[in-house]
Design a protein around this motif. Sequence first.
Motif, PDB file in Angstrom:
ATOM      1  N   TYR A  57       0.780  -0.907   0.348  1.00 28.30           N
ATOM      2  CA  TYR A  57       0.086  -0.151  -0.118  1.00 28.30           C
ATOM      3  C   TYR A  57       0.951   1.577  -0.148  1.00 28.30           C
ATOM      4  O   TYR A  57       0.341   1.358  -1.141  1.00 28.30           O
ATOM      5  CB  TYR A  57      -0.781  -0.476   1.576  1.00 28.30           C
ATOM      6  CG  TYR A  57      -1.837   1.040   0.949  1.00 28.30           C
ATOM      7  CD1 TYR A  57      -3.279   0.469   0.638  1.00 28.30           C
ATOM      8  CD2 TYR A  57      -1.540   2.438   1.511  1.00 28.30           C
ATOM      9  CE1 TYR A  57      -4.445   0.925   0.127  1.00 28.30           C
ATOM     10  CE2 TYR A  57      -3.091   2.998   1.233  1.00 28.30           C
ATOM     11  CZ  TYR A  57      -4.357   2.417   0.845  1.00 28.30           C
ATOM     12  OH  TYR A  57      -5.677   3.390   0.513  1.00 28.30           O
ATOM     13  N   ASN A  79       2.661   1.748  -3.533  1.00 27.14           N
ATOM     14  CA  ASN A  79       1.164   2.235  -4.352  1.00 27.14           C
ATOM     15  C   ASN A  79       0.764   3.706  -4.320  1.00 27.14           C
ATOM     16  O   ASN A  79       0.511   4.355  -4.860  1.00 27.14           O
ATOM     17  CB  ASN A  79       0.798   1.005  -4.655  1.00 27.14           C
ATOM     18  CG  ASN A  79       0.835  -0.364  -5.948  1.00 27.14           C
ATOM     19  OD1 ASN A  79       1.299   0.006  -6.186  1.00 27.14           O
ATOM     20  ND2 ASN A  79       1.721  -0.785  -4.948  1.00 27.14           N
ATOM     21  N   TYR A  80       0.897   4.565  -2.995  1.00 25.49           N
ATOM     22  CA  TYR A  80       0.457   5.067  -2.795  1.00 25.49           C
ATOM     23  C   TYR A  80       0.896   6.357  -1.740  1.00 25.49           C
ATOM     24  O   TYR A  80       0.124   7.201  -1.522  1.00 25.49           O
ATOM     25  CB  TYR A  80      -1.572   4.719  -1.826  1.00 25.49           C
ATOM     26  CG  TYR A  80      -2.288   4.224  -2.535  1.00 25.49           C
ATOM     27  CD1 TYR A  80      -2.946   4.526  -3.778  1.00 25.49           C
ATOM     28  CD2 TYR A  80      -2.410   2.671  -2.338  1.00 25.49           C
ATOM     29  CE1 TYR A  80      -3.927   3.923  -4.272  1.00 25.49           C
ATOM     30  CE2 TYR A  80      -3.003   1.943  -3.163  1.00 25.49           C
ATOM     31  CZ  TYR A  80      -3.978   2.043  -3.856  1.00 25.49           C
ATOM     32  OH  TYR A  80      -5.244   1.432  -4.707  1.00 25.49           O
ATOM     33  N   GLY A  81       1.665   5.787  -1.395  1.00 22.55           N
ATOM     34  CA  GLY A  81       2.652   6.993  -0.435  1.00 22.55           C
ATOM     35  C   GLY A  81       2.468   7.259   0.756  1.00 22.55           C
ATOM     36  O   GLY A  81       2.702   7.667   1.458  1.00 22.55           O
ATOM     37  N   LYS A  82       1.840   6.311   1.493  1.00 23.74           N
ATOM     38  CA  LYS A  82       1.220   6.249   2.535  1.00 23.74           C
ATOM     39  C   LYS A  82       0.519   5.003   3.180  1.00 23.74           C
ATOM     40  O   LYS A  82       0.416   3.822   2.807  1.00 23.74           O
ATOM     41  CB  LYS A  82       0.501   7.530   2.999  1.00 23.74           C
ATOM     42  CG  LYS A  82      -0.916   7.581   1.922  1.00 23.74           C
ATOM     43  CD  LYS A  82      -2.001   8.319   2.191  1.00 23.74           C
ATOM     44  CE  LYS A  82      -3.662   7.698   0.790  1.00 23.74           C
ATOM     45  NZ  LYS A  82      -4.161   9.911   0.576  1.00 23.74           N
ATOM     46  N   PRO A 114      -2.116   2.179   4.928  1.00 22.06           N
ATOM     47  CA  PRO A 114      -3.590   2.108   4.912  1.00 22.06           C
ATOM     48  C   PRO A 114      -4.351   2.776   4.852  1.00 22.06           C
ATOM     49  O   PRO A 114      -5.311   2.932   5.224  1.00 22.06           O
ATOM     50  CB  PRO A 114      -3.672   0.804   4.501  1.00 22.06           C
ATOM     51  CG  PRO A 114      -2.313   0.446   4.957  1.00 22.06           C
ATOM     52  CD  PRO A 114      -1.411   1.574   4.781  1.00 22.06           C
ATOM     53  N   ASP A 153      -5.978   6.126   5.083  1.00 23.64           N
ATOM     54  CA  ASP A 153      -7.089   6.425   4.079  1.00 23.64           C
ATOM     55  C   ASP A 153      -8.382   5.457   4.497  1.00 23.64           C
ATOM     56  O   ASP A 153      -9.083   5.538   3.993  1.00 23.64           O
ATOM     57  CB  ASP A 153      -6.628   5.355   3.153  1.00 23.64           C
ATOM     58  CG  ASP A 153      -6.081   6.230   1.772  1.00 23.64           C
ATOM     59  OD1 ASP A 153      -5.941   7.750   1.683  1.00 23.64           O
ATOM     60  OD2 ASP A 153      -4.938   6.068   0.977  1.00 23.64           O
ATOM     61  N   ILE A 205      -4.936  -3.922  -2.649  1.00 22.94           N
ATOM     62  CA  ILE A 205      -5.522  -2.811  -1.890  1.00 22.94           C
ATOM     63  C   ILE A 205      -5.916  -1.900  -3.427  1.00 22.94           C
ATOM     64  O   ILE A 205      -5.716  -0.361  -3.015  1.00 22.94           O
ATOM     65  CB  ILE A 205      -4.066  -2.556  -1.738  1.00 22.94           C
ATOM     66  CG1 ILE A 205      -2.584  -2.348  -3.604  1.00 22.94           C
ATOM     67  CG2 ILE A 205      -2.871  -3.269  -1.033  1.00 22.94           C
ATOM     68  CD1 ILE A 205      -1.366  -2.306  -2.750  1.00 22.94           C
ATOM     69  N   LYS A 207      -5.472  -2.174  -6.912  1.00 22.66           N
ATOM     70  CA  LYS A 207      -4.546  -2.112  -7.886  1.00 22.66           C
ATOM     71  C   LYS A 207      -5.136  -2.596  -9.018  1.00 22.66           C
ATOM     72  O   LYS A 207      -5.159  -4.295  -8.415  1.00 22.66           O
ATOM     73  CB  LYS A 207      -3.238  -1.988  -8.012  1.00 22.66           C
ATOM     74  CG  LYS A 207      -2.802  -0.803  -6.847  1.00 22.66           C
ATOM     75  CD  LYS A 207      -2.479   0.422  -7.840  1.00 22.66           C
ATOM     76  CE  LYS A 207      -2.343   1.403  -7.306  1.00 22.66           C
ATOM     77  NZ  LYS A 207      -2.299   2.814  -8.112  1.00 22.66           N
TER      78      LYS A 207
END
Length: 536
Positions: A395, A398-401, A403, A406, A534, A536
């Motif tokens: 996570y 792919n998202y820079g933070k 989970p 979010d 996640i 993707k």
Amino acid sequence: MIIYKLKIINYKLFQNITIEMNDDINIFVGENDSGKTTILEALSMVLTGKINGGSIMNRLNLDWFNATVRTEFKQAIENGQTPELPTIEIEAYFSGVTDEQIAIKNFKGTNNSLHEDIEGVKLEIVFDCQYATAYKQLLAEHKIKDIPVEYYKVNFRSFANPDYYVSTTSKKVACIDTTKKDYGPVLNRFVSSSINEYLTEEDMTELRHAYRSNRHEFTGNQAVIRLNQKLQESHSFDGKKISINLRESGIDEWKSDMSVSLDGIPLENSGFGTQNMFKAELFLLQNTDVDILIIEEPETNLSYSNMAILISKLSEKTGKQLFISTHSSFVANKLGLQCLHLVSDGRTVPFKNLSQDTYDYFLKLPGYNTLRILLAKRVILVEGPADELIIQRAYIDNYGKQPIEDGVDVVCVDSLAFQRYCELASLINKPLTIVTDNDGDVEAVQTRYQKYGKLVTLCIEANNALNTLEPSVLAVNSENFETFKTIIYYGRDIRTMDRNSILNFMTNNKTEWSMRVFVSNQKVNYPSYILKAIGK
């Protein structure tokens, strides 16, 4: 007096809901904006005639009406129709009414939406017919665009049909909201009762004289005299001298200037958590004779130990019916999971609606993570720590933070308990993502979760030969194997380690290799089912 049922019609999130209450403790849990506070508001409104300490009529606004009902009304108006004017109704059904409670016994009747012959009261927010002519005129002139709330009135009715005065039931109810810094009323009652209990009339007369003497000394201070001299030299009104003085006060005004200190520190200068604990303590002491306690988020600003103390005190309040909203698994577990009402999507479901086996499983489950699945925006269930670490790192890559930033909670549970959590989530239609091994039989695993339909997103390796996380991760990193093994293996014999040796290390050191992936400054590749989990 016990509330055994609450019905809410067209109030905020709830278009039409009936909640059956427990006789002792009722705990409402759910995500933010799920309706927990709305339920407590509705209960307080119908029993006390107030909302947030103020008159219902004075605070009535359009946002109280259910959004769907309001939208339908506005759409009908736009289409040139004359829709029925919406109403808000809240009904409280009583049980356990004693012979001594004669006033409440007089509330027995069938004037309720369920047509039950029982004691109860209802709140109606309805159109006031005296404005019918004005409303029709505005309709004809196309000036009505929304519910004309300014033409509404508030009725309090008993199930016997006559009007009822909320003072009859409000004396039975006490409300506390620890989310607000409004300890003033509770504190003032404590100060007043302490003065009356411990001071004689002679003592109070002496204090009145001392207070007035201090005020006189203040107004006679040379600084005040100089202020008024300067003021009179430069200002006047209609030939009259202007001066500034203390307002005259009643003989007992000194009571309102009294405050409370804890170890010499004024309460208002104490931490919010300490204030909440003190407020809650006074609240419980001052309301020993009420039947119903309504408490909003008792855990707010409290440390773990203080929260434990408060919950212990609440649980001791036998003979009272508690209504509590919370986000805390600790509160829910300590007061009893069997008392839970799960709030979601404009409805509530009792926790005890689970099958007996699943219900017993959660009652016996150690720790305080039971509610994580209900409170997160999205939940990913995994089998073990290795799966959790890999999901977390995937996570981040792919998202820079993480989970959780979010609202995605990755929960590690025994795979044998997956279906227990699926059943729990099914109560409130909470979607779940499950990441699990295929155990060499993809079809069998898929069949196991088919009964949950679209509620469960199943993420498993499609290749039966890759039966667990370790071979799946190793397989997608085969092309960069040399780099991959330096990330997860620190031994001196790394040069001689082939794929089978690395797989054997991963299988026997699940948490170790996954932690090394998690903290590495290099990225690895992830199996497609992990990426699916996640999003993707």
